[in-house]
Design a protein around this motif. Sequence first.
Motif, short mmCIF file in Angstrom:
data_model
loop_
_atom_site.label_atom_id
_atom_site.label_comp_id
_atom_site.label_asym_id
_atom_site.label_seq_id
_atom_site.Cartn_x
_atom_site.Cartn_y
_atom_site.Cartn_z
N GLY A 388 3.59 -9.66 -3.18
CA GLY A 388 4.57 -8.85 -2.48
C GLY A 388 4.04 -7.48 -2.14
N GLU A 389 3.26 -6.91 -3.04
CA GLU A 389 2.65 -5.61 -2.79
C GLU A 389 1.67 -5.68 -1.61
OE1 GLU A 389 -0.15 -2.36 -5.17
OE2 GLU A 389 0.90 -3.94 -6.27
N THR A 390 0.93 -6.79 -1.54
CA THR A 390 0.00 -6.96 -0.42
C THR A 390 0.75 -7.06 0.90
OG1 THR A 390 -1.52 -8.14 -1.89
CG2 THR A 390 -1.87 -8.40 0.48
N VAL A 391 1.81 -7.86 0.93
CA VAL A 391 2.63 -7.98 2.14
C VAL A 391 3.17 -6.62 2.54
CG1 VAL A 391 4.71 -9.02 3.12
CG2 VAL A 391 3.24 -10.37 1.62
N PHE A 392 3.66 -5.89 1.56
CA PHE A 392 4.20 -4.57 1.80
C PHE A 392 3.15 -3.65 2.42
CE2 PHE A 392 7.98 -2.21 -0.07
CZ PHE A 392 7.81 -1.06 0.69
N ALA A 393 1.95 -3.64 1.83
CA ALA A 393 0.90 -2.72 2.29
C ALA A 393 0.43 -3.06 3.70
CB ALA A 393 -0.28 -2.78 1.31
N ILE A 394 0.21 -4.34 3.97
CA ILE A 394 -0.24 -4.74 5.31
C ILE A 394 0.83 -4.38 6.34
CG2 ILE A 394 -0.79 -6.71 6.78
CD1 ILE A 394 -3.04 -5.99 4.89
N SER A 395 2.06 -4.71 6.04
CA SER A 395 3.15 -4.44 6.98
C SER A 395 3.33 -2.95 7.22
CB SER A 395 4.45 -5.03 6.44
OG SER A 395 5.55 -4.62 7.22
N ARG A 396 3.41 -2.18 6.15
CA ARG A 396 3.74 -0.76 6.27
C ARG A 396 2.63 0.05 6.95
NH1 ARG A 396 7.90 1.92 3.71
NH2 ARG A 396 8.90 -0.12 3.95
N THR A 397 1.41 -0.51 7.02
CA THR A 397 0.34 0.18 7.73
C THR A 397 0.77 0.52 9.15
OG1 THR A 397 -1.39 -0.87 6.40
CG2 THR A 397 -2.06 -0.02 8.55
N ALA A 398 1.46 -0.39 9.81
CA ALA A 398 1.93 -0.13 11.17
C ALA A 398 2.95 1.01 11.18
CB ALA A 398 2.55 -1.39 11.77
N GLY A 399 3.80 1.08 10.18
CA GLY A 399 4.77 2.16 10.10
C GLY A 399 4.11 3.50 9.89
N TRP A 400 3.10 3.53 9.02
CA TRP A 400 2.39 4.80 8.81
C TRP A 400 1.74 5.29 10.10
CZ3 TRP A 400 -0.17 2.13 4.07
CH2 TRP A 400 0.74 2.10 3.00
#
Length: 439
Positions: A388-400
């Motif tokens: 879940g942390e990996t999914v979070f990190a990959i996804s949130r990269t676009a938000g950052w």
Amino acid sequence: MTDQAGADGLPEPPAQRLTTRETAERLGVKPETVYAYVSRGQLSSNRAPGGRGSTFDAAEVDALARRTGRREPASPAGELAFRTGITLIESDRYYFRGVDAAELAGRHPYEEVAEWLWTGELRPGIRFTAPAEALAAARRTVGALPAHCGPTDRLRVAVVAAATADPLRFDLSREAVLGGARSLIPTLVAALPAAGGGGGSGDAARPDTAETTAPPGLARQLWPKLTARPAGEASLAVLDTALGLLIDHDLAASTLAARVAASARAHPYAVVSAGLGVLEGPLHGAASGLAHRMLAEVLERGGAAPVVADHLRTGRRVPGLGHRLYTGEDPRARALFDLLARIPQAAPALAAARDVVATTARHSPLHANVDLALAVLSVSSGMAAEAGETVFAISRTAGWIAHALEEYGERPLRMRPSGHYTGPRPPQPLPVAAGAPSQ
């Protein structure tokens, strides 16, 4: 004559003067910041009559406000508040550029949601591609890490490696930043070793021409990095929707860190590194791992009651429940639960999650958040607790990246709060080394 004559030959009225408090309100800053502007030469001040405080020219203050952008909205809780056109959270729902985020993520793949967040335009069928040089550098670096390293460790070094392969990373123009983002995100995914492949150089170091020529959607690329089980279309849909749902969530802690880096005009790779550094905390991106372990224990013990009781007895909060921004169920969790209910193999973990919510409701009326939904996905798909942390990190990269683009358009270094000093007042004597003879 002491008064200058105007165009009509009459004396001009004296310039309007503002107090320090009025100036701070007009600029949307603290009084201390007003004096910081004076020390930097951005404002001039005069002593107020009687020598108490300072006054400021209203026209000069207004000119500074125009140069630095409109004042930020005041926060009633005394917290930082920044103007943003990316995400709105309101009435237990959230929106990306005014569009319901749950509906958007449910109907469009991650890459299209990211493009909407970045540009406000929908680009059907867009795919992100990892450049060969950046991918090779990231895989070599990730492959050199010890086997015990976690996925966020690998992502952090992959970002640094990808940055070294991009000589144009210091170009902060919108086109350059977006081009780098479209390359970086698939590079991070491709740099991760396949699930069960260990942390050595084998899988992580091998080139994959399919990923560099005709890449599938990002969710399909990410799935084998999370689990060795084959991906069914329904499971891929859950993962893809999760990626879209998690892209942004207003000014979460990692996003604030990313904006601070962007305010200092750090390049986008450094912005993502700043976000990743905060994301790993157990109260942020790593929270889904706690929920995963709890769900696994509920399934092992045959019910939520003893597991919830253990958490309450030891003073620990029950993972995956409650969110400070929602009074009801997290809309991200609701969207994922609806999709997970269509997957037969997810039924036991989904029932366990609902058991946790119902059991805890006897003690406190908390609702499920997205961490619990990610835990259902990871437990039912044979993923590691860190998935879940990996999914979070990959996804949130676009938000950052989206927030970096906004911040690059603001006044540089605007996030400079003043410290409230609580140490000993000067002057203090110079320190003496322990054990040294007194003078």
